[in-house]
Design a protein around this motif. Structure first.
Motif, mmCIF file in Angstrom:
data_model
loop_
_atom_site.group_PDB
_atom_site.id
_atom_site.type_symbol
_atom_site.label_atom_id
_atom_site.label_comp_id
_atom_site.label_asym_id
_atom_site.label_seq_id
_atom_site.Cartn_x
_atom_site.Cartn_y
_atom_site.Cartn_z
ATOM 1 N N HIS A 11 0.811 -1.103 0.262
ATOM 2 C CA HIS A 11 0.215 0.040 -0.178
ATOM 3 C C HIS A 11 1.193 1.147 0.147
ATOM 4 O O HIS A 11 1.876 1.308 0.905
ATOM 5 N N GLU A 12 0.638 2.366 -0.664
ATOM 6 C CA GLU A 12 1.470 3.379 -0.824
ATOM 7 C C GLU A 12 0.829 3.940 0.094
ATOM 8 O O GLU A 12 -0.097 4.494 -0.838
ATOM 9 N N MET A 13 1.068 5.411 0.371
ATOM 10 C CA MET A 13 0.549 6.305 1.857
ATOM 11 C C MET A 13 1.031 7.825 1.189
ATOM 12 O O MET A 13 3.250 7.517 0.694
ATOM 13 N N LYS A 14 1.289 8.468 1.241
ATOM 14 C CA LYS A 14 1.267 10.204 0.507
ATOM 15 C C LYS A 14 2.031 10.531 2.422
ATOM 16 O O LYS A 14 1.996 9.824 2.980
ATOM 17 N N VAL A 15 2.676 11.763 1.844
ATOM 18 C CA VAL A 15 3.927 12.190 2.989
ATOM 19 C C VAL A 15 3.232 12.384 4.511
ATOM 20 O O VAL A 15 2.953 12.108 4.858
ATOM 21 N N SER A 16 1.981 13.484 3.235
ATOM 22 C CA SER A 16 1.135 13.856 4.664
ATOM 23 C C SER A 16 0.049 12.328 5.348
ATOM 24 O O SER A 16 -0.581 12.775 6.021
ATOM 25 N N GLU A 17 0.109 11.608 4.857
ATOM 26 C CA GLU A 17 -1.250 10.294 5.557
ATOM 27 C C GLU A 17 0.321 10.236 6.665
ATOM 28 O O GLU A 17 -0.220 9.310 6.968
ATOM 29 N N PHE A 18 1.325 10.004 6.214
ATOM 30 C CA PHE A 18 2.972 9.621 6.946
ATOM 31 C C PHE A 18 2.445 10.093 8.534
ATOM 32 O O PHE A 18 2.993 9.634 9.336
ATOM 33 N N ILE A 19 2.701 11.740 8.006
ATOM 34 C CA ILE A 19 2.567 12.236 9.204
ATOM 35 C C ILE A 19 1.300 12.367 10.259
ATOM 36 O O ILE A 19 1.373 12.833 11.466
ATOM 37 N N VAL A 21 -0.432 9.571 10.559
ATOM 38 C CA VAL A 21 -0.115 8.315 11.232
ATOM 39 C C VAL A 21 0.771 8.996 12.204
ATOM 40 O O VAL A 21 0.298 8.791 14.107
ATOM 41 N N LEU A 22 1.686 9.124 12.910
ATOM 42 C CA LEU A 22 2.565 9.866 13.236
ATOM 43 C C LEU A 22 2.498 11.072 14.144
ATOM 44 O O LEU A 22 2.014 10.552 15.704
#
Length: 75
Positions: A11-19, A21-22
Motif C-alpha cells: 500500500h502506497e501512502m502520501k507523506v501527509s498520510e505518514f504525518i 499517522v505519526l
C-alpha cells in the motif's frame, strides 16, 4: 495470510498520510507520558540545576514506557 500481508505492505501512502499517522500515534503517547511524569516526580527533587530538571522532565515524558517497567531514575 502471506497474500494479505503483501497487500498491506504494498500500500502506497502520501507523506501527509505518514504525518497524520505519526500525529495520531504521538498525541496519546505524549499525553500518557505527561500524566505519568507528573505522577512520578520524586526523581526531580534530587536535581540541582534548573536545566537538568527540564531535561530530566522531558526525558521522563519520552521514556515513560521503559520507566514503568524498571526502577530507573533519570538523574
Amino acid at each position: 495470510m502471506w497474500n494479505m500481508i503483501g497487500r498491506v505492505l504494498d500500500h502506497e501512502m502520501k507523506v501527509s498520510e505518514f504525518i497524520g499517522v505519526l500525529i495520531l500515534i504521538g498525541i496519546p503517547y505524549f499525553v500518557i507520558g505527561v500524566i505519568w511524569t507528573l505522577t512520578h516526580t520524586s526523581h526531580l527533587s534530587n536535581v540541582d540545576s534548573p536545566l537538568d530538571t527540564v531535561i530530566s522532565f522531558l526525558g521522563s515524558i519520552v521514556c515513560w514506557p521503559v520507566l514503568t517497567f524498571s526502577n530507573v531514575t533519570m538523574t
